[in-house]
Write a protein that holds these residues in place. Sequence first.
Motif, PDB file in Angstrom:
ATOM      1  N   PRO A  35     -33.364 -35.988 -15.632  1.00  0.00           N
ATOM      2  CA  PRO A  35     -32.980 -36.928 -16.700  1.00  0.00           C
ATOM      3  C   PRO A  35     -33.640 -38.295 -16.544  1.00  0.00           C
ATOM      4  O   PRO A  35     -33.965 -38.943 -17.548  1.00  0.00           O
ATOM      5  CB  PRO A  35     -31.459 -37.032 -16.541  1.00  0.00           C
ATOM      6  N   ALA A  36     -33.834 -38.739 -15.311  1.00  0.00           N
ATOM      7  CA  ALA A  36     -34.486 -40.033 -15.090  1.00  0.00           C
ATOM      8  C   ALA A  36     -35.932 -40.001 -15.589  1.00  0.00           C
ATOM      9  O   ALA A  36     -36.431 -40.988 -16.152  1.00  0.00           O
ATOM     10  CB  ALA A  36     -34.449 -40.389 -13.608  1.00  0.00           C
ATOM     11  N   LEU A  37     -36.598 -38.871 -15.398  1.00  0.00           N
ATOM     12  CA  LEU A  37     -37.967 -38.726 -15.875  1.00  0.00           C
ATOM     13  C   LEU A  37     -38.019 -38.790 -17.406  1.00  0.00           C
ATOM     14  O   LEU A  37     -38.921 -39.408 -17.988  1.00  0.00           O
ATOM     15  CB  LEU A  37     -38.548 -37.397 -15.372  1.00  0.00           C
ATOM     16  N   GLN A  38     -37.037 -38.174 -18.047  1.00  0.00           N
ATOM     17  CA  GLN A  38     -36.954 -38.242 -19.507  1.00  0.00           C
ATOM     18  C   GLN A  38     -36.757 -39.688 -19.965  1.00  0.00           C
ATOM     19  O   GLN A  38     -37.351 -40.133 -20.961  1.00  0.00           O
ATOM     20  CB  GLN A  38     -35.796 -37.371 -20.002  1.00  0.00           C
ATOM     21  N   ALA A  39     -35.920 -40.426 -19.239  1.00  0.00           N
ATOM     22  CA  ALA A  39     -35.678 -41.826 -19.581  1.00  0.00           C
ATOM     23  C   ALA A  39     -36.932 -42.667 -19.406  1.00  0.00           C
ATOM     24  O   ALA A  39     -37.179 -43.603 -20.174  1.00  0.00           O
ATOM     25  CB  ALA A  39     -34.532 -42.376 -18.722  1.00  0.00           C
ATOM     26  N   LEU A  40     -37.736 -42.355 -18.390  1.00  0.00           N
ATOM     27  CA  LEU A  40     -38.988 -43.077 -18.177  1.00  0.00           C
ATOM     28  C   LEU A  40     -39.946 -42.830 -19.339  1.00  0.00           C
ATOM     29  O   LEU A  40     -40.580 -43.765 -19.833  1.00  0.00           O
ATOM     30  CB  LEU A  40     -39.621 -42.642 -16.854  1.00  0.00           C
ATOM     31  N   MET A  41     -40.041 -41.581 -19.756  1.00  0.00           N
ATOM     32  CA  MET A  41     -40.920 -41.261 -20.879  1.00  0.00           C
ATOM     33  C   MET A  41     -40.472 -41.979 -22.146  1.00  0.00           C
ATOM     34  O   MET A  41     -41.292 -42.382 -22.970  1.00  0.00           O
ATOM     35  CB  MET A  41     -40.951 -39.746 -21.107  1.00  0.00           C
ATOM     36  N   ALA A  42     -39.156 -42.148 -22.299  1.00  0.00           N
ATOM     37  CA  ALA A  42     -38.598 -42.829 -23.473  1.00  0.00           C
ATOM     38  C   ALA A  42     -38.590 -44.345 -23.314  1.00  0.00           C
ATOM     39  O   ALA A  42     -38.094 -45.060 -24.202  1.00  0.00           O
ATOM     40  CB  ALA A  42     -37.181 -42.326 -23.728  1.00  0.00           C
ATOM     41  N   GLU A  43     -39.110 -44.858 -22.196  1.00  0.00           N
ATOM     42  CA  GLU A  43     -39.195 -46.282 -21.893  1.00  0.00           C
ATOM     43  C   GLU A  43     -37.826 -46.956 -21.803  1.00  0.00           C
ATOM     44  O   GLU A  43     -37.686 -48.155 -22.065  1.00  0.00           O
ATOM     45  CB  GLU A  43     -40.106 -47.003 -22.894  1.00  0.00           C
ATOM     46  N   GLN A  44     -36.819 -46.184 -21.384  1.00  0.00           N
ATOM     47  CA  GLN A  44     -35.484 -46.754 -21.162  1.00  0.00           C
ATOM     48  C   GLN A  44     -35.390 -47.392 -19.778  1.00  0.00           C
ATOM     49  O   GLN A  44     -34.477 -48.169 -19.509  1.00  0.00           O
ATOM     50  CB  GLN A  44     -34.430 -45.659 -21.321  1.00  0.00           C
ATOM     51  N   ILE A  45     -36.306 -47.053 -18.891  1.00  0.00           N
ATOM     52  CA  ILE A  45     -36.431 -47.656 -17.566  1.00  0.00           C
ATOM     53  C   ILE A  45     -37.902 -48.000 -17.356  1.00  0.00           C
ATOM     54  O   ILE A  45     -38.771 -47.526 -18.104  1.00  0.00           O
ATOM     55  CB  ILE A  45     -35.923 -46.725 -16.438  1.00  0.00           C
ATOM     56  N   ASP A  46     -38.163 -48.826 -16.332  1.00  0.00           N
ATOM     57  CA  ASP A  46     -39.541 -49.271 -16.092  1.00  0.00           C
ATOM     58  C   ASP A  46     -40.266 -48.446 -15.043  1.00  0.00           C
ATOM     59  O   ASP A  46     -41.453 -48.130 -15.205  1.00  0.00           O
ATOM     60  CB  ASP A  46     -39.534 -50.730 -15.631  1.00  0.00           C
ATOM     61  N   ILE A  47     -39.554 -48.152 -13.964  1.00  0.00           N
ATOM     62  CA  ILE A  47     -40.171 -47.548 -12.781  1.00  0.00           C
ATOM     63  C   ILE A  47     -39.326 -46.363 -12.329  1.00  0.00           C
ATOM     64  O   ILE A  47     -38.096 -46.355 -12.474  1.00  0.00           O
ATOM     65  CB  ILE A  47     -40.250 -48.573 -11.623  1.00  0.00           C
ATOM     66  N   LEU A  48     -39.983 -45.373 -11.748  1.00  0.00           N
ATOM     67  CA  LEU A  48     -39.283 -44.235 -11.159  1.00  0.00           C
ATOM     68  C   LEU A  48     -40.127 -43.672 -10.022  1.00  0.00           C
ATOM     69  O   LEU A  48     -41.358 -43.630 -10.114  1.00  0.00           O
ATOM     70  CB  LEU A  48     -39.043 -43.133 -12.212  1.00  0.00           C
ATOM     71  N   PHE A  49     -39.461 -43.254  -8.972  1.00  0.00           N
ATOM     72  CA  PHE A  49     -40.108 -42.481  -7.918  1.00  0.00           C
ATOM     73  C   PHE A  49     -39.653 -41.031  -8.071  1.00  0.00           C
ATOM     74  O   PHE A  49     -38.458 -40.756  -8.194  1.00  0.00           O
ATOM     75  CB  PHE A  49     -39.699 -42.987  -6.533  1.00  0.00           C
ATOM     76  N   ASP A  50     -40.604 -40.107  -8.059  1.00  0.00           N
ATOM     77  CA  ASP A  50     -40.251 -38.693  -8.156  1.00  0.00           C
ATOM     78  C   ASP A  50     -41.261 -37.882  -7.359  1.00  0.00           C
ATOM     79  O   ASP A  50     -42.396 -38.315  -7.128  1.00  0.00           O
ATOM     80  CB  ASP A  50     -40.251 -38.242  -9.617  1.00  0.00           C
ATOM     81  N   GLN A  51     -40.825 -36.697  -6.949  1.00  0.00           N
ATOM     82  CA  GLN A  51     -41.696 -35.834  -6.165  1.00  0.00           C
ATOM     83  C   GLN A  51     -42.925 -35.420  -6.974  1.00  0.00           C
ATOM     84  O   GLN A  51     -42.850 -35.223  -8.193  1.00  0.00           O
ATOM     85  CB  GLN A  51     -40.929 -34.593  -5.704  1.00  0.00           C
ATOM     86  N   VAL A  52     -44.032 -35.287  -6.271  1.00  0.00           N
ATOM     87  CA  VAL A  52     -45.285 -34.878  -6.905  1.00  0.00           C
ATOM     88  C   VAL A  52     -45.088 -33.609  -7.718  1.00  0.00           C
ATOM     89  O   VAL A  52     -45.519 -33.518  -8.871  1.00  0.00           O
ATOM     90  CB  VAL A  52     -46.385 -34.666  -5.842  1.00  0.00           C
ATOM     91  N   SER A  53     -44.407 -32.631  -7.136  1.00  0.00           N
ATOM     92  CA  SER A  53     -44.246 -31.326  -7.789  1.00  0.00           C
ATOM     93  C   SER A  53     -43.510 -31.424  -9.113  1.00  0.00           C
ATOM     94  O   SER A  53     -43.764 -30.646 -10.030  1.00  0.00           O
ATOM     95  CB  SER A  53     -43.508 -30.362  -6.857  1.00  0.00           C
ATOM     96  N   ASN A  54     -42.599 -32.384  -9.239  1.00  0.00           N
ATOM     97  CA  ASN A  54     -41.789 -32.506 -10.449  1.00  0.00           C
ATOM     98  C   ASN A  54     -42.457 -33.366 -11.513  1.00  0.00           C
ATOM     99  O   ASN A  54     -42.371 -33.069 -12.712  1.00  0.00           O
ATOM    100  CB  ASN A  54     -40.416 -33.090 -10.100  1.00  0.00           C
ATOM    101  N   ALA A  55     -43.123 -34.420 -11.104  1.00  0.00           N
ATOM    102  CA  ALA A  55     -43.634 -35.405 -12.054  1.00  0.00           C
ATOM    103  C   ALA A  55     -45.065 -35.153 -12.522  1.00  0.00           C
ATOM    104  O   ALA A  55     -45.464 -35.641 -13.586  1.00  0.00           O
ATOM    105  CB  ALA A  55     -43.552 -36.795 -11.427  1.00  0.00           C
TER     106      ALA A  55
END
Length: 315
Positions: free
Chosen positions: A178-198
Amino acid sequence: MAGWPVVARLPGALAQSSRPVTIIVPYAAGGPTDTLARILAQRISVGLGQNVLIENVPGASGSIGVGRVARASPDGTTLSIGNVGSHVFNGAIYSLPYDLLNDLKPVALVASNAQLLLGKPGIPATTLEELITWIKAQPRAILIGTGGPGSAAHLSGVYLEQHLKISATMVPFRGTGPALQALMAEQIDILFDQVSNALPQVRAKTIKAYAVTAKNPSSVAPDIPTTDAAGLPGFYVAVWHGLWVPKDTRASVIASLNSAVVDALADSTVRARLAELGQDIPAPDQQTPQALGSFQKAEMEKWWPIIKAANIKPE
Protein backbone atom coordinates in the motif's frame (compact mmCIF):
# COMPACT_ATOMS: atom_id res chain seq x y z
CA MET A 1 15.13 -32.85 -8.32
CA ALA A 2 15.66 -36.53 -8.96
CA GLY A 3 19.32 -35.90 -9.68
CA TRP A 4 20.04 -34.05 -6.43
CA PRO A 5 22.24 -36.10 -4.09
CA VAL A 6 21.56 -36.55 -0.40
CA VAL A 7 24.52 -34.75 1.13
CA ALA A 8 23.66 -34.53 4.82
CA ARG A 9 21.51 -36.31 7.37
CA LEU A 10 20.67 -35.22 10.85
CA PRO A 11 22.38 -37.31 13.52
CA GLY A 12 20.97 -39.05 16.54
CA ALA A 13 17.31 -39.23 17.42
CA LEU A 14 16.16 -37.02 14.57
CA ALA A 15 17.68 -39.28 11.95
CA GLN A 16 15.50 -42.10 13.29
CA SER A 17 12.43 -39.94 13.79
CA SER A 18 9.42 -39.88 11.49
CA ARG A 19 8.76 -36.27 12.47
CA PRO A 20 9.25 -33.84 9.59
CA VAL A 21 11.39 -30.75 9.96
CA THR A 22 9.23 -27.64 10.25
CA ILE A 23 10.35 -24.13 9.35
CA ILE A 24 8.28 -21.55 11.20
CA VAL A 25 7.64 -18.46 9.08
CA PRO A 26 6.65 -15.63 11.43
CA TYR A 27 4.65 -13.84 8.73
CA ALA A 28 1.63 -14.55 6.57
CA ALA A 29 1.79 -16.83 3.53
CA GLY A 30 2.71 -15.23 0.23
CA GLY A 31 5.16 -12.63 1.52
CA PRO A 32 8.89 -12.49 0.75
CA THR A 33 9.92 -14.47 3.84
CA ASP A 34 7.37 -17.18 3.08
CA THR A 35 8.47 -17.37 -0.57
CA LEU A 36 12.12 -17.67 0.43
CA ALA A 37 11.34 -20.37 3.00
CA ARG A 38 9.44 -22.49 0.47
CA ILE A 39 12.25 -22.28 -2.10
CA LEU A 40 14.78 -23.38 0.51
CA ALA A 41 12.59 -26.07 2.10
CA GLN A 42 12.22 -28.00 -1.14
CA ARG A 43 15.97 -28.29 -1.57
CA ILE A 44 16.89 -28.69 2.12
CA SER A 45 14.58 -31.70 2.36
CA VAL A 46 16.81 -33.51 -0.14
CA GLY A 47 19.95 -32.72 1.82
CA LEU A 48 18.42 -33.86 5.10
CA GLY A 49 16.66 -36.89 3.69
CA GLN A 50 13.50 -35.74 5.52
CA ASN A 51 10.35 -33.83 4.69
CA VAL A 52 10.59 -30.11 5.43
CA LEU A 53 7.29 -28.34 6.05
CA ILE A 54 6.40 -24.65 6.28
CA GLU A 55 4.15 -23.34 9.05
CA ASN A 56 3.05 -19.71 9.02
CA VAL A 57 2.69 -18.20 12.49
CA PRO A 58 2.12 -14.45 11.92
CA GLY A 59 1.49 -11.74 14.50
CA ALA A 60 3.19 -8.93 16.45
CA SER A 61 5.67 -8.16 13.65
CA GLY A 62 6.97 -11.73 13.67
CA SER A 63 7.58 -12.05 17.41
CA ILE A 64 4.90 -14.71 17.94
CA GLY A 65 6.37 -17.10 15.40
CA VAL A 66 9.91 -16.62 16.68
CA GLY A 67 8.68 -17.31 20.21
CA ARG A 68 7.20 -20.61 19.04
CA VAL A 69 10.70 -21.74 18.02
CA ALA A 70 12.37 -20.41 21.16
CA ARG A 71 10.07 -22.67 23.21
CA ALA A 72 10.29 -25.70 20.89
CA SER A 73 12.05 -28.97 21.61
CA PRO A 74 15.78 -28.56 20.76
CA ASP A 75 15.92 -31.64 18.55
CA GLY A 76 16.48 -29.93 15.21
CA THR A 77 12.95 -30.48 13.90
CA THR A 78 11.77 -26.88 14.42
CA LEU A 79 13.57 -23.98 12.73
CA SER A 80 12.94 -20.26 12.71
CA ILE A 81 13.35 -18.35 9.49
CA GLY A 82 13.34 -14.61 9.99
CA ASN A 83 14.84 -11.34 8.95
CA VAL A 84 16.34 -8.16 10.35
CA GLY A 85 12.88 -7.18 11.58
CA SER A 86 11.99 -10.33 13.49
CA HIS A 87 15.48 -11.11 14.80
CA VAL A 88 16.93 -7.62 15.36
CA PHE A 89 14.39 -4.76 15.35
CA ASN A 90 11.84 -6.56 17.53
CA GLY A 91 14.31 -6.87 20.38
CA ALA A 92 14.35 -3.07 20.76
CA ILE A 93 10.64 -2.51 20.10
CA TYR A 94 8.86 -5.29 22.03
CA SER A 95 9.17 -6.66 25.54
CA LEU A 96 9.82 -10.18 24.28
CA PRO A 97 9.33 -13.26 26.48
CA TYR A 98 12.55 -14.66 25.01
CA ASP A 99 16.06 -13.39 24.26
CA LEU A 100 16.93 -13.20 20.58
CA LEU A 101 20.59 -14.01 21.20
CA ASN A 102 20.46 -16.40 24.13
CA ASP A 103 17.28 -18.42 23.45
CA LEU A 104 18.07 -19.17 19.81
CA LYS A 105 21.16 -20.48 18.05
CA PRO A 106 22.09 -19.43 14.51
CA VAL A 107 22.18 -21.95 11.67
CA ALA A 108 22.93 -19.92 8.54
CA LEU A 109 22.53 -16.57 6.82
CA VAL A 110 20.63 -17.38 3.65
CA ALA A 111 19.92 -14.26 1.57
CA SER A 112 19.86 -10.49 1.56
CA ASN A 113 17.73 -8.01 -0.35
CA ALA A 114 18.89 -4.41 -0.40
CA GLN A 115 16.43 -1.56 -0.25
CA LEU A 116 15.83 1.06 -2.91
CA LEU A 117 15.57 4.72 -1.95
CA LEU A 118 12.49 5.74 -3.91
CA GLY A 119 10.81 9.04 -4.67
CA LYS A 120 7.40 10.07 -5.99
CA PRO A 121 7.27 10.70 -9.75
CA GLY A 122 6.79 14.48 -9.37
CA ILE A 123 10.10 15.13 -7.63
CA PRO A 124 12.28 17.09 -10.10
CA ALA A 125 15.52 15.53 -8.83
CA THR A 126 17.15 12.95 -11.08
CA THR A 127 20.12 12.02 -8.85
CA LEU A 128 20.47 11.28 -5.15
CA GLU A 129 22.48 14.46 -4.55
CA GLU A 130 19.70 16.47 -6.23
CA LEU A 131 17.13 14.61 -4.13
CA ILE A 132 18.93 15.52 -0.90
CA THR A 133 19.04 19.17 -2.03
CA TRP A 134 15.31 19.01 -2.81
CA ILE A 135 14.51 17.46 0.57
CA LYS A 136 16.45 20.11 2.48
CA ALA A 137 14.77 22.89 0.50
CA GLN A 138 11.23 21.84 1.38
CA PRO A 139 9.34 24.26 3.65
CA ARG A 140 7.60 21.32 5.36
CA ALA A 141 8.63 17.99 6.81
CA ILE A 142 8.91 15.43 4.04
CA LEU A 143 6.52 12.50 4.12
CA ILE A 144 8.22 9.10 4.31
CA GLY A 145 6.05 6.02 3.88
CA THR A 146 6.52 2.96 6.06
CA GLY A 147 5.24 -0.59 6.22
CA GLY A 148 4.14 0.03 9.82
CA PRO A 149 6.01 0.71 13.07
CA GLY A 150 9.27 -1.20 13.25
CA SER A 151 9.23 -2.31 9.62
CA ALA A 152 12.37 -2.16 7.51
CA ALA A 153 10.85 0.72 5.56
CA HIS A 154 10.18 2.56 8.82
CA LEU A 155 13.69 2.06 10.21
CA SER A 156 15.20 3.07 6.86
CA GLY A 157 13.19 6.29 6.94
CA VAL A 158 14.27 7.05 10.51
CA TYR A 159 17.86 6.30 9.56
CA LEU A 160 17.62 8.76 6.64
CA GLU A 161 16.09 11.40 8.90
CA GLN A 162 18.91 11.04 11.41
CA HIS A 163 21.60 10.72 8.74
CA LEU A 164 20.58 13.91 6.90
CA LYS A 165 19.47 15.76 10.06
CA ILE A 166 16.15 16.67 8.47
CA SER A 167 12.55 16.86 9.65
CA ALA A 168 10.36 14.02 8.40
CA THR A 169 6.90 12.64 9.10
CA MET A 170 6.58 8.87 9.03
CA VAL A 171 3.34 7.77 7.34
CA PRO A 172 2.45 4.17 8.29
CA PHE A 173 0.71 1.75 5.95
CA ARG A 174 -0.28 -1.88 6.37
CA GLY A 175 2.75 -3.13 4.49
CA THR A 176 4.97 -1.67 1.81
CA GLY A 177 2.54 -2.70 -0.95
CA PRO A 178 0.00 0.00 0.00
CA ALA A 179 2.86 2.41 0.69
CA LEU A 180 4.15 1.86 -2.85
CA GLN A 181 0.70 2.67 -4.22
CA ALA A 182 0.68 5.87 -2.16
CA LEU A 183 4.08 6.84 -3.56
CA MET A 184 2.85 6.38 -7.11
CA ALA A 185 -0.17 8.55 -6.25
CA GLU A 186 2.19 11.20 -4.77
CA GLN A 187 0.53 10.98 -1.35
CA ILE A 188 4.01 10.57 0.18
CA ASP A 189 7.42 11.82 -0.91
CA ILE A 190 9.89 9.06 -0.11
CA LEU A 191 9.77 5.31 0.45
CA PHE A 192 12.29 2.57 1.05
CA ASP A 193 11.32 -0.82 -0.37
CA GLN A 194 13.04 -4.05 -1.28
CA VAL A 195 14.51 -4.29 -4.76
CA SER A 196 12.38 -7.34 -5.55
CA ASN A 197 9.13 -5.51 -4.74
CA ALA A 198 9.76 -2.04 -6.16
CA LEU A 199 11.78 -2.72 -9.31
CA PRO A 200 8.78 -3.37 -11.62
CA GLN A 201 7.37 0.08 -10.80
CA VAL A 202 10.79 1.68 -11.26
CA ARG A 203 11.08 0.07 -14.69
CA ALA A 204 7.56 1.28 -15.52
CA LYS A 205 8.66 4.82 -14.52
CA THR A 206 5.74 5.25 -12.12
CA ILE A 207 8.25 6.04 -9.34
CA LYS A 208 11.88 7.11 -9.18
CA ALA A 209 14.78 5.08 -7.78
CA TYR A 210 17.76 7.07 -6.52
CA ALA A 211 20.03 4.47 -4.97
CA VAL A 212 20.50 0.92 -3.73
CA THR A 213 21.22 0.91 0.01
CA ALA A 214 24.17 -1.50 -0.24
CA LYS A 215 27.92 -1.56 -0.82
CA ASN A 216 27.51 -3.38 -4.13
CA PRO A 217 25.06 -2.83 -7.01
CA SER A 218 22.03 -5.11 -7.20
CA SER A 219 22.50 -8.02 -9.59
CA VAL A 220 19.01 -7.41 -11.02
CA ALA A 221 19.36 -3.62 -11.20
CA PRO A 222 23.03 -2.83 -11.89
CA ASP A 223 22.08 0.51 -13.44
CA ILE A 224 20.85 1.92 -10.11
CA PRO A 225 23.83 3.37 -8.21
CA THR A 226 24.77 2.40 -4.68
CA THR A 227 24.43 4.95 -1.90
CA ASP A 228 28.24 5.18 -1.80
CA ALA A 229 28.42 6.06 -5.49
CA ALA A 230 25.37 8.33 -5.46
CA GLY A 231 26.41 10.63 -2.63
CA LEU A 232 25.22 9.06 0.63
CA PRO A 233 28.28 7.03 1.69
CA GLY A 234 27.89 4.36 4.33
CA PHE A 235 24.08 4.36 4.21
CA TYR A 236 23.38 0.62 4.14
CA VAL A 237 20.06 -1.07 4.82
CA ALA A 238 19.26 -4.65 3.83
CA VAL A 239 16.40 -7.02 4.55
CA TRP A 240 18.44 -10.14 5.22
CA HIS A 241 17.16 -13.59 6.20
CA GLY A 242 18.61 -16.34 8.36
CA LEU A 243 17.71 -19.61 10.08
CA TRP A 244 17.82 -20.36 13.82
CA VAL A 245 17.01 -23.27 16.18
CA PRO A 246 16.22 -23.44 19.94
CA LYS A 247 19.18 -22.70 22.22
CA ASP A 248 19.86 -26.24 23.51
CA THR A 249 20.09 -27.82 20.06
CA ARG A 250 23.24 -29.97 19.82
CA ALA A 251 26.18 -28.67 17.81
CA SER A 252 26.15 -31.80 15.63
CA VAL A 253 22.51 -31.17 14.69
CA ILE A 254 23.22 -27.52 13.87
CA ALA A 255 26.18 -28.60 11.72
CA SER A 256 23.99 -30.99 9.72
CA LEU A 257 21.29 -28.37 9.26
CA ASN A 258 23.90 -25.86 8.14
CA SER A 259 25.36 -28.36 5.68
CA ALA A 260 21.95 -28.88 4.10
CA VAL A 261 21.39 -25.11 3.84
CA VAL A 262 24.82 -24.48 2.34
CA ASP A 263 24.20 -27.23 -0.20
CA ALA A 264 20.84 -25.68 -1.08
CA LEU A 265 22.41 -22.25 -1.59
CA ALA A 266 24.97 -23.78 -3.95
CA ASP A 267 22.32 -25.41 -6.11
CA SER A 268 21.91 -23.73 -9.50
CA THR A 269 18.10 -23.97 -9.48
CA VAL A 270 17.83 -22.38 -6.05
CA ARG A 271 20.30 -19.66 -6.98
CA ALA A 272 18.37 -18.86 -10.15
CA ARG A 273 15.08 -18.60 -8.28
CA LEU A 274 16.58 -16.34 -5.61
CA ALA A 275 18.20 -14.18 -8.28
CA GLU A 276 14.80 -13.69 -9.90
CA LEU A 277 13.61 -12.28 -6.59
CA GLY A 278 16.56 -9.92 -6.34
CA GLN A 279 17.98 -11.89 -3.40
CA ASP A 280 21.75 -11.86 -2.96
CA ILE A 281 23.27 -15.08 -1.58
CA PRO A 282 26.04 -14.54 0.99
CA ALA A 283 29.60 -15.65 0.28
CA PRO A 284 30.44 -19.16 1.57
CA ASP A 285 32.39 -17.81 4.55
CA GLN A 286 29.28 -15.87 5.58
CA GLN A 287 27.02 -18.95 5.53
CA THR A 288 28.33 -20.42 8.81
CA PRO A 289 26.44 -20.32 12.13
CA GLN A 290 29.24 -18.22 13.60
CA ALA A 291 29.00 -15.66 10.80
CA LEU A 292 25.24 -15.26 11.27
CA GLY A 293 25.67 -14.90 15.03
CA SER A 294 28.30 -12.17 14.63
CA PHE A 295 26.29 -10.38 11.96
CA GLN A 296 23.10 -10.44 14.05
CA LYS A 297 24.96 -8.90 17.02
CA ALA A 298 26.47 -6.21 14.79
CA GLU A 299 23.05 -5.34 13.41
CA MET A 300 21.67 -5.01 16.95
CA GLU A 301 24.51 -2.68 17.86
CA LYS A 302 23.70 -0.56 14.82
CA TRP A 303 19.89 -0.48 14.93
CA TRP A 304 18.90 -0.63 18.60
CA PRO A 305 20.25 2.87 19.41
CA ILE A 306 18.47 4.25 16.33
CA ILE A 307 15.18 2.61 17.38
CA LYS A 308 15.45 3.82 20.96
CA ALA A 309 16.42 7.35 19.93
CA ALA A 310 13.33 7.48 17.70
CA ASN A 311 11.17 6.07 20.56
CA ILE A 312 9.59 3.51 18.24
CA LYS A 313 6.84 1.54 20.00
CA PRO A 314 4.58 -1.33 18.93
CA GLU A 315 1.15 -0.46 17.61
